[in-house]
Design a protein around this motif. Structure first.
Motif, PDB file in Angstrom:
ATOM      1  N   GLY A 102       0.923  -1.137   0.185  1.00  0.00           N
ATOM      2  CA  GLY A 102      -0.086   0.046  -0.100  1.00  0.00           C
ATOM      3  C   GLY A 102       1.073   1.172  -0.131  1.00  0.00           C
ATOM      4  O   GLY A 102       0.396   2.201  -0.378  1.00  0.00           O
ATOM      5  N   TYR A 105       1.230   3.816  -2.944  1.00  0.00           N
ATOM      6  CA  TYR A 105       0.312   4.720  -3.446  1.00  0.00           C
ATOM      7  C   TYR A 105      -0.059   5.927  -2.214  1.00  0.00           C
ATOM      8  O   TYR A 105       0.360   5.712  -1.157  1.00  0.00           O
ATOM      9  CB  TYR A 105      -1.110   3.863  -3.660  1.00  0.00           C
ATOM     10  CG  TYR A 105      -1.077   2.835  -4.475  1.00  0.00           C
ATOM     11  CD1 TYR A 105      -1.133   2.967  -5.788  1.00  0.00           C
ATOM     12  CD2 TYR A 105      -0.755   1.585  -3.921  1.00  0.00           C
ATOM     13  CE1 TYR A 105      -0.981   1.977  -6.620  1.00  0.00           C
ATOM     14  CE2 TYR A 105      -0.607   0.412  -4.732  1.00  0.00           C
ATOM     15  CZ  TYR A 105      -0.667   0.617  -6.159  1.00  0.00           C
ATOM     16  OH  TYR A 105      -0.201  -0.160  -6.962  1.00  0.00           O
ATOM     17  N   TRP A 106      -0.294   7.140  -2.921  1.00  0.00           N
ATOM     18  CA  TRP A 106      -0.427   8.363  -1.869  1.00  0.00           C
ATOM     19  C   TRP A 106      -1.104   8.021  -0.556  1.00  0.00           C
ATOM     20  O   TRP A 106      -2.147   7.558  -0.692  1.00  0.00           O
ATOM     21  CB  TRP A 106      -1.062   9.365  -2.579  1.00  0.00           C
ATOM     22  CG  TRP A 106      -0.274   9.967  -3.757  1.00  0.00           C
ATOM     23  CD1 TRP A 106      -0.366   9.855  -5.200  1.00  0.00           C
ATOM     24  CD2 TRP A 106       1.178  10.701  -3.623  1.00  0.00           C
ATOM     25  NE1 TRP A 106       0.617  10.258  -6.035  1.00  0.00           N
ATOM     26  CE2 TRP A 106       1.582  11.101  -5.004  1.00  0.00           C
ATOM     27  CE3 TRP A 106       1.937  11.230  -2.719  1.00  0.00           C
ATOM     28  CZ2 TRP A 106       2.591  11.725  -5.185  1.00  0.00           C
ATOM     29  CZ3 TRP A 106       3.018  11.869  -2.918  1.00  0.00           C
ATOM     30  CH2 TRP A 106       3.400  12.190  -4.266  1.00  0.00           C
ATOM     31  N   HIS A 107      -0.420   8.219   0.408  1.00  0.00           N
ATOM     32  CA  HIS A 107      -1.022   7.865   1.691  1.00  0.00           C
ATOM     33  C   HIS A 107      -0.369   9.013   2.859  1.00  0.00           C
ATOM     34  O   HIS A 107       0.605   9.605   2.800  1.00  0.00           O
ATOM     35  CB  HIS A 107      -1.078   6.344   2.276  1.00  0.00           C
ATOM     36  CG  HIS A 107       0.508   6.333   2.415  1.00  0.00           C
ATOM     37  ND1 HIS A 107       1.403   5.955   1.292  1.00  0.00           N
ATOM     38  CD2 HIS A 107       1.257   5.707   3.562  1.00  0.00           C
ATOM     39  CE1 HIS A 107       2.287   5.720   1.993  1.00  0.00           C
ATOM     40  NE2 HIS A 107       2.476   5.603   3.238  1.00  0.00           N
ATOM     41  N   THR A 167      -6.933  -0.042   0.805  1.00  0.00           N
ATOM     42  CA  THR A 167      -5.558  -0.180   0.083  1.00  0.00           C
ATOM     43  C   THR A 167      -5.180  -1.403  -0.910  1.00  0.00           C
ATOM     44  O   THR A 167      -4.680  -0.949  -1.818  1.00  0.00           O
ATOM     45  CB  THR A 167      -4.545   0.331   0.991  1.00  0.00           C
ATOM     46  OG1 THR A 167      -4.125  -0.738   1.762  1.00  0.00           O
ATOM     47  CG2 THR A 167      -4.801   1.431   1.880  1.00  0.00           C
ATOM     48  N   TYR A 170      -5.790  -1.365  -4.469  1.00  0.00           N
ATOM     49  CA  TYR A 170      -5.038  -0.442  -5.435  1.00  0.00           C
ATOM     50  C   TYR A 170      -3.697  -1.195  -5.913  1.00  0.00           C
ATOM     51  O   TYR A 170      -3.503  -1.109  -7.177  1.00  0.00           O
ATOM     52  CB  TYR A 170      -4.205   0.621  -4.611  1.00  0.00           C
ATOM     53  CG  TYR A 170      -5.023   1.901  -4.305  1.00  0.00           C
ATOM     54  CD1 TYR A 170      -4.818   2.746  -5.075  1.00  0.00           C
ATOM     55  CD2 TYR A 170      -5.976   1.950  -3.359  1.00  0.00           C
ATOM     56  CE1 TYR A 170      -5.512   4.197  -4.788  1.00  0.00           C
ATOM     57  CE2 TYR A 170      -6.723   2.932  -2.958  1.00  0.00           C
ATOM     58  CZ  TYR A 170      -6.304   3.901  -3.828  1.00  0.00           C
ATOM     59  OH  TYR A 170      -7.158   5.177  -3.412  1.00  0.00           O
ATOM     60  N   GLY A 207      -5.471  10.142   0.745  1.00  0.00           N
ATOM     61  CA  GLY A 207      -4.916   9.157   0.545  1.00  0.00           C
ATOM     62  C   GLY A 207      -5.508   7.772   0.328  1.00  0.00           C
ATOM     63  O   GLY A 207      -6.583   7.630   0.340  1.00  0.00           O
ATOM     64  N   CYS A 208      -4.877   6.885  -0.170  1.00  0.00           N
ATOM     65  CA  CYS A 208      -5.301   5.357  -0.457  1.00  0.00           C
ATOM     66  C   CYS A 208      -6.223   4.684   0.728  1.00  0.00           C
ATOM     67  O   CYS A 208      -6.932   3.638   0.395  1.00  0.00           O
ATOM     68  CB  CYS A 208      -4.220   4.548  -1.132  1.00  0.00           C
ATOM     69  SG  CYS A 208      -3.013   4.218   0.180  1.00  0.00           S
ATOM     70  N   THR A 209      -5.968   5.435   1.958  1.00  0.00           N
ATOM     71  CA  THR A 209      -6.967   4.654   3.054  1.00  0.00           C
ATOM     72  C   THR A 209      -8.230   5.257   3.092  1.00  0.00           C
ATOM     73  O   THR A 209      -9.080   4.670   3.767  1.00  0.00           O
ATOM     74  CB  THR A 209      -5.896   4.951   4.434  1.00  0.00           C
ATOM     75  OG1 THR A 209      -6.051   6.381   4.701  1.00  0.00           O
ATOM     76  CG2 THR A 209      -4.659   4.140   4.534  1.00  0.00           C
ATOM     77  N   HIS A 226     -10.541  11.335  -4.982  1.00  0.00           N
ATOM     78  CA  HIS A 226      -9.692  10.988  -6.008  1.00  0.00           C
ATOM     79  C   HIS A 226      -9.519  12.314  -6.802  1.00  0.00           C
ATOM     80  O   HIS A 226      -8.320  12.860  -7.257  1.00  0.00           O
ATOM     81  CB  HIS A 226     -10.030   9.916  -7.055  1.00  0.00           C
ATOM     82  CG  HIS A 226     -10.154   8.645  -6.461  1.00  0.00           C
ATOM     83  ND1 HIS A 226      -9.045   8.180  -6.187  1.00  0.00           N
ATOM     84  CD2 HIS A 226     -11.464   7.945  -6.064  1.00  0.00           C
ATOM     85  CE1 HIS A 226      -9.295   6.789  -5.500  1.00  0.00           C
ATOM     86  NE2 HIS A 226     -10.725   6.818  -5.440  1.00  0.00           N
ATOM     87  N   ARG A 229      -6.861  14.231  -4.461  1.00  0.00           N
ATOM     88  CA  ARG A 229      -5.471  13.636  -4.628  1.00  0.00           C
ATOM     89  C   ARG A 229      -4.810  13.983  -6.003  1.00  0.00           C
ATOM     90  O   ARG A 229      -3.348  14.406  -6.062  1.00  0.00           O
ATOM     91  CB  ARG A 229      -5.591  11.935  -4.678  1.00  0.00           C
ATOM     92  CG  ARG A 229      -4.299  11.295  -4.827  1.00  0.00           C
ATOM     93  CD  ARG A 229      -4.376   9.976  -5.502  1.00  0.00           C
ATOM     94  NE  ARG A 229      -4.779  10.018  -6.784  1.00  0.00           N
ATOM     95  CZ  ARG A 229      -5.730   9.266  -7.576  1.00  0.00           C
ATOM     96  NH1 ARG A 229      -6.491   8.406  -6.854  1.00  0.00           N
ATOM     97  NH2 ARG A 229      -5.936   9.614  -8.754  1.00  0.00           N
ATOM     98  N   ARG A 259       4.730   8.513  -1.001  1.00  0.00           N
ATOM     99  CA  ARG A 259       4.551   7.411  -1.577  1.00  0.00           C
ATOM    100  C   ARG A 259       5.768   6.775  -2.037  1.00  0.00           C
ATOM    101  O   ARG A 259       6.693   7.417  -2.541  1.00  0.00           O
ATOM    102  CB  ARG A 259       3.474   7.173  -2.875  1.00  0.00           C
ATOM    103  CG  ARG A 259       4.001   8.004  -3.986  1.00  0.00           C
ATOM    104  CD  ARG A 259       3.164   7.635  -5.311  1.00  0.00           C
ATOM    105  NE  ARG A 259       3.727   8.726  -6.270  1.00  0.00           N
ATOM    106  CZ  ARG A 259       3.143   8.621  -7.691  1.00  0.00           C
ATOM    107  NH1 ARG A 259       1.887   7.828  -7.786  1.00  0.00           N
ATOM    108  NH2 ARG A 259       3.474   9.419  -8.433  1.00  0.00           N
TER     109      ARG A 259
END
Length: 283
Positions: A102, A105-107, A167, A170, A207-209, A226, A229, A259
Motif C-alpha cells: 500500500g 500509493y499516496w497516503h 488500500t 490499489y 490518500g489510499c486509506t 480522487h 488527490r 509514496r
C-alpha cells in the motif's frame, strides 16, 4: 581582559522546490549535537520535507538524531528505540512485505490513530536501480491553501472513513476474502477531510486509506477523494527524491502525503526508518 564568545551552530539549507522540500547542509557532527533540533523542527513544518544528502548515519546515529527532534516513536509496542527495516522484498520482510504494498500509493501514515506520528525519518541502505524507487511527497498544506475559496467552503466540514483494507484494491483488484478480513481487522477510523491544526493552518487528510465521505454517494465520494488527490499531487506541490545510499529524508506526516515509486521488488532496496511521536490529534 577579553571575554571568550560562544559561536552557536547555524542551520544551513537550500530550497529544492518552491513550496516543498529543502536540503539541509550541516555536517553530521552538527546535526548530532542537538543544537539544531528546534530550528530543524521549524523548517520541517515550513517545508514539509528535509533532505540530508549522503549524511551516512549509522542506525545508532539515526536514533540519536531522531531524539534531538522530539519523542522517539517505536514501530510497535515493545520494539524499543531501534530502526525499522522497510522493504517490499518478501525474502527480507516476509511478515510485512504484502502489507507494505500500500505504500506504493499516496497516503498519510497513522490514519487508523487519533494522533498520527509527527514525522518519519528514512535512510537509504540499498538503493533501487537508478531511475526507479524514488519516494514522492506532496504538500497538503499548500494544496489546500491553493484551492478556490468556494471549493474550500464546500469541503471544510466534511468527514471521511479511513481503513487499511481499501488500500488492497490499489494493487490487488480481486483479493481473497481472507486477505480482506485480515486487513479489515485493523479497523476503520472517522477523520476530518480538512485538518484544522493548532497553529491555525489547515491541510488535507486524504490518500489510499480513504474509503468514503460521510453523507455522499459512492461516486460523489470518489470524485472528492480522487479529485483532491489529483489536485494535491500536481507538480507544483510535489517533490520526488532520487535515493543514493547514505541519504536521509524526513517528512512532516501532518502536512504531506508520500509514496514509494515503482521499482523491482527483488532488487534489494532497503530503507531504515525511525519516527517521531505524534503531538496533535486529527481535528
Amino acid at each position: 581582559m577579553a571575554t571568550a564568545s560562544t559561536t552557536l551552530t547555524q542551520l544551513r539549507h537550500e530550497a529544492l522546490r518552491p513550496v516543498i522540500a529543502s536540503r539541509v547542509l550541516n555536517s553530521k557532527a552538527e546535526l548530532l549535537s542537538g543544537e539544531l533540533g528546534p530550528e530543524i523542527r521549524e523548517l520541517l513544518e515550513e517545508r514539509g520535507v528535509l533532505v540530508f544528502k549522503q549524511v551516512n548515519f549509522t542506525d545508532e546515529e539515526q536514533v540519536a538524531f531522531t531524539k534531538t527532534l522530539g519523542e522517539f516513536a517505536p514501530e510497535r509496542m515493545g520494539d524499543g528505540e531501534n530502526v525499522s527495516k522497510i522493504t517490499l522484498d518478501i525474502k527480507e520482510n516476509p511478515g510485512a512485505a504484502e502489507y507494505l504494498k500500500g505504500s506504493l500509493y499516496w497516503h498519510i501514515d497513522g490514519t487508523m490513530n487519533d494522533v498520527p506520528i509527527l514525522a518519519s525519518l528514512l535512510s537509504c541502505k540499498v538503493a533501487a536501480p537508478k531511475g526507479t524507487g524514488n519516494t514522492g511527497f506532496c504538500n497538503t498544506y499548500a494544496a489546500w491553501d491553493a484551492l478556490p475559496e468556494e471549493r474550500k467552503a464546500e469541503l471544510k466540514d466534511l468527514r471521511t472513513i479511513h481503513g487499511v483494507w481499501p488500500t488492497v484494491f490499489y494493487y490487488d483488484p480481486e483479493p481473497s476474502l481472507a486477505k480482506l478480513k485480515g486487513m479489515r481487522s485493523v479497523g476503520e477510523n472517522e477523520l476530518p477531510l480538512v485538518w484544522k491544526h493548532r497553529s491555525g493552518r489547515e491541510s488535507l487528510v486524504i490518500g489510499c486509506t480513504t474509503l468514503t465521505v460521510l453523507g455522499k454517494s459512492h461516486f460523489e465520494s470518489a470524485e472528492i477523494i480522487h479529485g483532491l488527490r489529483e489536485w494535491a499531487t500536481q507538480e507544483q506541490f510535489s517533490y520526488s527524491h532520487a535515493w543514493d545510499e547514505g541519504d536521509l529524508v524526513m517528512w512532516d506526516n501532518t502536512g504531506t502525503m508520500h509514496r514509494a515509486e515503482p521499482y523491482d521488488l527483488t532488487c534489494g532496496r532497503m530503507m531504515h526508518r525511525t519516527k517521531l511521536k505524534g503531538e496533535e490529534p486529527f481535528a
